[in-house]
Design a protein around this motif. Structure first.
Motif, PDB file in Angstrom:
ATOM      1  N   MET A  43      28.426  25.026 -54.544  1.00 47.73           N
ATOM      2  CA  MET A  43      29.586  24.819 -53.677  1.00 47.73           C
ATOM      3  C   MET A  43      30.794  25.599 -54.203  1.00 47.73           C
ATOM      4  SD  MET A  43      28.872  23.053 -51.090  1.00 47.73           S
ATOM      5  CE  MET A  43      27.450  22.191 -50.496  1.00 47.73           C
ATOM      6  N   MET A  84      16.369   9.342 -65.317  1.00 46.59           N
ATOM      7  CA  MET A  84      16.594   9.586 -63.887  1.00 46.59           C
ATOM      8  C   MET A  84      18.025  10.049 -63.646  1.00 46.59           C
ATOM      9  SD  MET A  84      14.480   9.256 -61.390  1.00 46.59           S
ATOM     10  CE  MET A  84      15.261   8.523 -59.957  1.00 46.59           C
ATOM     11  N   MET A  85      18.966   9.338 -64.266  1.00 44.61           N
ATOM     12  CA  MET A  85      20.376   9.680 -64.070  1.00 44.61           C
ATOM     13  C   MET A  85      20.635  11.085 -64.604  1.00 44.61           C
ATOM     14  SD  MET A  85      21.748   7.247 -62.463  1.00 44.61           S
ATOM     15  CE  MET A  85      23.510   7.223 -62.678  1.00 44.61           C
ATOM     16  N   ALA A 108      20.732  20.731 -51.520  1.00 45.70           N
ATOM     17  CA  ALA A 108      21.199  19.344 -51.663  1.00 45.70           C
ATOM     18  C   ALA A 108      20.426  18.417 -50.722  1.00 45.70           C
ATOM     19  CB  ALA A 108      22.690  19.262 -51.380  1.00 45.70           C
ATOM     20  N   GLY A 158      23.652  23.788 -49.462  1.00 48.54           N
ATOM     21  CA  GLY A 158      23.479  22.607 -48.611  1.00 48.54           C
ATOM     22  C   GLY A 158      22.006  22.289 -48.416  1.00 48.54           C
ATOM     23  N   ALA A 202      14.187  12.822 -53.276  1.00 50.16           N
ATOM     24  CA  ALA A 202      14.499  11.745 -54.216  1.00 50.16           C
ATOM     25  C   ALA A 202      14.776  10.446 -53.458  1.00 50.16           C
ATOM     26  CB  ALA A 202      15.698  12.122 -55.079  1.00 50.16           C
ATOM     27  N   GLY A 203      15.471  10.558 -52.325  1.00 51.10           N
ATOM     28  CA  GLY A 203      15.733   9.362 -51.528  1.00 51.10           C
ATOM     29  C   GLY A 203      14.442   8.770 -50.978  1.00 51.10           C
ATOM     30  N   VAL A 212      16.936  17.861 -52.127  1.00 52.02           N
ATOM     31  CA  VAL A 212      16.940  16.914 -53.246  1.00 52.02           C
ATOM     32  C   VAL A 212      17.121  15.494 -52.720  1.00 52.02           C
ATOM     33  CG1 VAL A 212      18.234  16.148 -55.268  1.00 52.02           C
ATOM     34  CG2 VAL A 212      17.717  18.566 -54.971  1.00 52.02           C
ATOM     35  N   PHE A 213      18.063  15.338 -51.770  1.00 54.66           N
ATOM     36  CA  PHE A 213      18.330  14.002 -51.253  1.00 54.66           C
ATOM     37  C   PHE A 213      17.127  13.440 -50.499  1.00 54.66           C
ATOM     38  CE2 PHE A 213      19.803  11.219 -47.813  1.00 54.66           C
ATOM     39  CZ  PHE A 213      20.419  10.237 -48.562  1.00 54.66           C
ATOM     40  N   ALA A 256      22.974  17.443 -59.331  1.00 57.86           N
ATOM     41  CA  ALA A 256      24.331  17.354 -58.797  1.00 57.86           C
ATOM     42  C   ALA A 256      25.177  18.508 -59.327  1.00 57.86           C
ATOM     43  CB  ALA A 256      24.952  16.012 -59.169  1.00 57.86           C
ATOM     44  N   LEU A 275      19.223  13.551 -62.083  1.00 57.36           N
ATOM     45  CA  LEU A 275      20.038  13.595 -60.865  1.00 57.36           C
ATOM     46  C   LEU A 275      21.368  14.297 -61.142  1.00 57.36           C
ATOM     47  CD1 LEU A 275      19.339  10.047 -59.367  1.00 57.36           C
ATOM     48  CD2 LEU A 275      18.546  12.250 -58.514  1.00 57.36           C
ATOM     49  N   LEU A 276      21.921  14.081 -62.338  1.00 63.68           N
ATOM     50  CA  LEU A 276      23.180  14.756 -62.688  1.00 63.68           C
ATOM     51  C   LEU A 276      22.973  16.264 -62.786  1.00 63.68           C
ATOM     52  CD1 LEU A 276      24.848  12.336 -65.246  1.00 63.68           C
ATOM     53  CD2 LEU A 276      25.762  13.088 -63.050  1.00 63.68           C
ATOM     54  N   ILE A 300      24.263  21.745 -57.646  1.00 64.15           N
ATOM     55  CA  ILE A 300      24.828  21.789 -56.287  1.00 64.15           C
ATOM     56  C   ILE A 300      26.336  22.058 -56.356  1.00 64.15           C
ATOM     57  CG2 ILE A 300      25.305  20.353 -54.261  1.00 64.15           C
ATOM     58  CD1 ILE A 300      22.510  18.984 -55.008  1.00 64.15           C
TER      59      ILE A 300
END
Lengths: 486, 463
Positions: free
Chosen positions: B371, B356-357, B394, B391, B401-402, B397-398, B364, B360-361, B367
């Motif tokens: 940026m 998972m990490m 991001a 944006g 996943a959130g 994804v948030f 990240a 997510l990385l 993204i």
């Protein structure tokens, strides 16, 4: 534009950070709780993913596992002669959970127990499928079968113990159920479950009468009253008791006697009173010894406390009570109640010269490679002095020799016993309970003590008596053990 | 590199190295890792290496290779990380979908082959964007056409029947269904960028000060309120919480970047809050999502175990290291979204917290590259477009996943690149292509100054 851009970038970074923190929270902090949550089906899937270990009687498995299809559980439990062994094994049902040995030793049987960690690791490293351990019981196949056959068509229970160790040799409850029929989670299993639980409410096939039901012990309780009498020092086996029959109950206008034997019971010796099962004598003794001493004596035999065999047996009761009730309790006809296991324990303690052994049904737990735990006989205490025990044995042997228990005679073997016919129902209208407790001797010890209760049957009311209905079953069970010894 | 050497004498600025070789090296990993994952699933499920392994490896390799070659030719200075990360996520997504195809009760059945086809189409579209869109500033010309197209795409699903509680699909009988919201995300970013670039000064400067905040003029407020209203309409009529949040969030971010006024953020947050409260109290669909979020393990009204609870169990059962690919029980989530919205749960269970990490990385990092592209872009339109697209990515994804992990209430959206769904994967490849184009323009060395006859002379002599 770059300043707000950087802020937006930091904000997006914070969003990602929040996700990572959340992932850690769920998968690390909350992981254990979620993994073992009752709604998490993985727990069930894992339990039935591998063939379950077996419950063993005399070297042979009485359980098995079969592969199933049409479900996410790979294996389900099957039972050999399930109706006969259900009071011992309990069940392991995918849909309805587990009970008794299946539940208590679930960890050993599934192989998940911490003590099997080494085995699991070896299996994992060698690529072998997970193997469960087995539960080796103390039961006797022949005794169980004799008891089960004897209770066919009747409602009742049998418990047989080895008096010297407390090992349970037979534990039967009828009518019984076949745990195989409700082991899965199919519609068929549900159908059988509904049948067992709802349609047969009065039959109650899933009740383990041997350890979960208490009954009025009736005249079998007289051995405990006799034990209290002898321990008090006021009475002896062949000394006249001086008690009249019928007996005027204390604080009451009622008289208690044995209609047929009143003449013989009048001022009888303790031995004679036991042979004839004289109500007057034992009610009077109970009143004479007093409620407090009676409770003490009953508790020494195991009353008023639960027993774990390791399956829990409910506690049998001898309560504090007023004088007339306490007198009636002396003949097992008041508020005192006992499980069949309790009466077997009483018999076993007497046969074992007063020493009460803790009843147990599991000899050892075995892992796939080695024994995990070996159980040893445990002493619960001295119920009566060895001297008193021998006197009680003498009396119980007289009962079989010359008294109401003559049906329990086994040629060439010394047998001691006591009948009981417990009245029940309003004004004794319902069919009474037929009780019989007995032990057999071989050599210098006693290898078996039995308690039998027949709750009800198709027999006519007049024929129901401890000596007539229950004693033959006890004889068969004792013979099965004695034959095995030879 | 050789280009740089040749230029040393002529220019001083620029000098950004071409990073295509770095990209190639990373791409090798981005292809090999999913191929190993594919083999892993085959071994776990069927005890043998999957027969399609070579075909799958070659397929991904070919797609990535062609995209790489196109970048070398048409966008040589583009960011070197975006393509490998997108390829890796897409490849892993395919493996996970193929792995979930082994569970007979999950719909849609046999989704991996079509997902591979959609991925190829997505990359083809990305290549098309890179080949035909020579400069992102061309998009600026289509500002108002974009607005119309985006509005049509957003409103269209209202006329089609709802599926699974949300009206976000356009169903064309015989062809299939399409989620126009995914495409609208890119097109509306073009509109916002074009519009805000023109109006930013008016929005930023012509304002009244009130309680320390710069309040916009009424007529400047119009478009913002219109977008807010549109988001609410989407939410109410299409019951699509995610898309509505995505558009409004993207707009506020772009507005803030364009005007540099914090007051817009506060204004935007107030409007979002008002909208959220309004909808949550009037819409039972949204209200039930909120209840599930507040008490994720509670039983459903029919005493069943909810999808939310199943997802939590799936994550929890994965623990630190996971059960291994193909050995989890994420199928218990059931329903219709196990391969799309909930695909992250399969990662959580089978690859564990570690996996998972890692995932997510990767997001990240992608993204962060977006940026960085926005920061590096030299023109305001490019900056706004890049920050808008990144944006939106991001936020998506948030939100997904959130929602799946229970951080925020669940909304129906797809995890970019991982989740099963044609519209999503095609649109996200297009999004990456636009970002690659902007980054290529941003990192491209400044054009050489006017030709100097002297240098020409010496060169002639030298040669």
């Amino acid at each position: 534009m770059n300043k707000p851009l950087r802020r937006v970038a930091i904000f997006c970074g914070l969003l990602m950070l929040a996700l990572m923190v959340r992932a850690n929270w769920v998968q690390f902090v909350q992981a254990d709780e979620l993994q073992s949550h009752k709604d998490n089906r993985r727990v069930q899937i894992e339990r039935y993913a591998h063939p379950r270990g077996n419950i063993i009687v005399e070297g042979k498995a009485i359980t098995g596992s079969v592969e199933t299809t049409g479900s996410d559980f790979n294996y389900k439990r099957v039972y050999k002669n399930g109706q006969m062994w259900a009071p011992v094994t309990g069940r392991s049902s995918q849909a309805f959970g587990g009970t008794q040995l299946e539940e208590i030793y679930d960890g050993i049987l599934t192989g998940n127990d911490d003590r099997l960690f080494f085995n699991r690791t070896v299996d994992m490293l060698t690529g072998k499928p997970r193997e469960g351990g087995s539960v080796v019981t103390t039961l006797s196949n022949a005794a169980q079968k004799a008891a089960f056959d004897g209770l066919q068509g009747k409602k009742g229970s049998v418990v047989a113990l080895n008096p010297e160790t407390g090992a349970i040799l037979a534990m039967v409850s009828t009518p019984s159920y076949d745990p195989s029929k409700i082991a899965g989670n199919s519609q068929n299993d549900t159908k059988h479950w509904v049948e067992y639980t709802e349609k047969n409410k009065d039959e109650d096939p899933m009740l383990n009468r041997a350890i979960r039901q208490t009954y009025a012990p009736g005249s079998t309780f007289k051995v405990i009253t006799a034990a209290a009498a002898l321990e008090s020092g006021k009475y002896d086996v062949d000394k006249k008791t001086g008690i009249e029959s019928p007996y005027q109950l204390p604080q009451s206008t009622n008289k208690l006697g044995n209609s047929a034997y009143d003449r013989l019971c009048d001022d009888a010796t303790l031995r004679r009173a036991m042979e004839l099962s004289c109500n007057a004598t034992f009610a009077a003794i109970s009143d004479d010894v007093g409620n407090e001493e009676m409770i003490k004596q009953a508790e020494k035999f195991g009353f008023n406390s639960e027993v774990f065999t390791p399956v829990r047996a409910v506690s049998s009761v001898y309560p504090e009570d007023n004088r007339p009730q306490n007198a009636m309790a002396g003949i097992g006809q008041a508020s005192n109640r006992a499980t069949p296991l309790q009466m077997a324990m009483v018999t076993a303690a007497i046969a074992n010269d007063g020493k009460l052994m803790k009843p147990y049904m599991v000899d050892r737990l075995e892992g796939p490679r080695s024994t995990v735990e070996q159980f040893k006989p445990e002493e619960m205490g001295q119920a009566v002095s060895p001297e008193t025990a021998r006197k009680l044995q003498e009396m119980m042997e007289s009962v079989v020799e010359k008294g109401t228990g003559s049906r329990a005679k086994i040629p060439g073997v010394t047998v001691g016993g006591k009948t009981g016919t417990a009245q029940r129902g309003e004004e004794n209208k319902a069919n009474p309970y037929a009780w019989f407790i007995s032990y057999a001797k071989s050599g210098n010890g006693s290898p078996v003590a039995v308690a039998v209760i027949v709750e009800d049957s198709d027999a006519a009311r007049g024929d129901i008596s401890g000596g007539g209905l229950a004693a033959p079953i006890a004889v068969d069970v004792m013979k099965a053990i004695l034959d095995g010894k030879r | 590199m050789s280009l740089n050497l040749g230029n040393t004498t002529t220019i001083a600025s620029g000098g950004t190295p071409n990073r295509r070789n770095t990209e190639l090296a990373l791409l090798v990993f981005a292809v090999i890792i999913p191929v190993f994952a594919y083999a892993n699933v085959g071994l776990a499920k069927n005890d043998e290496l999957p027969s399609g392994m070579i075909g799958y490896g070659l397929g991904i390799g070919l797609i990535a290779g062609i995209a790489h070659l196109v970048l070398r030719k048409f966008a040589p200075y583009a960011d070197p990380l975006m393509l490998p990360i997108a390829t890796l996520l897409n490849g892993l997504g395919l493996v996970l979908i193929w792995r979930l195809d082994h569970e007979p009760n999950l719909s849609p059945a046999n989704a991996a082959p079509s997902q591979l086809m959609w991925s190829a189409l997505g990359v083809a579209l990305a290549i098309g964007v890179l080949v035909f869109l020579k400069d992102h500033r061309i998009l600026q010309r289509y500002t108002y056409i974009s607005m119309v197209v985006a509005l049509v795409l957003l409103i269209l699903p209202m006329f089609f029947p709802a599926r699974f509680g949300a009206r976000i699909w356009i169903t064309i009988p015989g062809v299939g269904s399409l989620q126009p919201g995914e495409f609208a995300k890119i097109i509306i970013a073009v509109f916002f960028a074009g519009y805000l670039m023109v109006k930013r000064d008016a929005l930023a400067l012509a304002s009244r000060r009130f309680m320390g905040l710069y309040l916009p003029r009424g007529r400047d407020l119009g478009p913002i309120l219109a977008i807010w209203g549109l988001s609410l309409l989407i939410l109410v009529f299409e019951t699509d919480l995610g898309t509505s949040l995505l558009f409004f969030g993207m707009f506020v971010v772009m507005l803030y970047v364009a005007t540099e006024r914090t007051s817009w953020i506060i204004f935007g947050l107030l409007l979002s809050a008002a909208g959220a409260v309004f909808v949550a109290s009037f819409n039972s669909h949204v209200a039930s999502r909120v209840n599930n979020w507040l008490d994720p393990l509670a039983r459903a009204s029919n005493d069943g175990v909810t999808e939310t609870a199943q997802a939590m169990f799936t994550f929890g059962s994965g623990g630190l290291m996971g059960s291994g690919l193909g050995q989890g029980f994420s199928r218990l989530i059931g329903g219709i979204a196990a391969k799309s919205d909930y695909i992250l749960a399969t990662i959580g269970e089978e690859l564990g917290l570690a996996g998972m990490m890692a995932i997510l990385l990767l997001y990240a990092l992608l993204i962060e590259r977006g940026m960085r592209t926005a920061l590096a872009a030299r023109d305001p339109f490019g900056k706004l477009l890049a920050v808008g697209l990144t944006g939106a990515f991001a936020i998506q994804v948030f939100v997904v996943a959130g929602g799946v992990t229970g951080l925020i209430p669940l909304t129906g959206m797809t995890m970019p690149f991982l989740a099963q769904g044609g519209s999503s994967v095609i649109a996200n490849w297009a999004l990456i292509a636009v970002l690659l184009r902007i980054s290529d323009t941003a990192r491209r060395p400044a054009p050489a100054p006017a030709t100097n006859p002297d240098i020409e002379m010496t060169q002639v002599v030298r040669s």
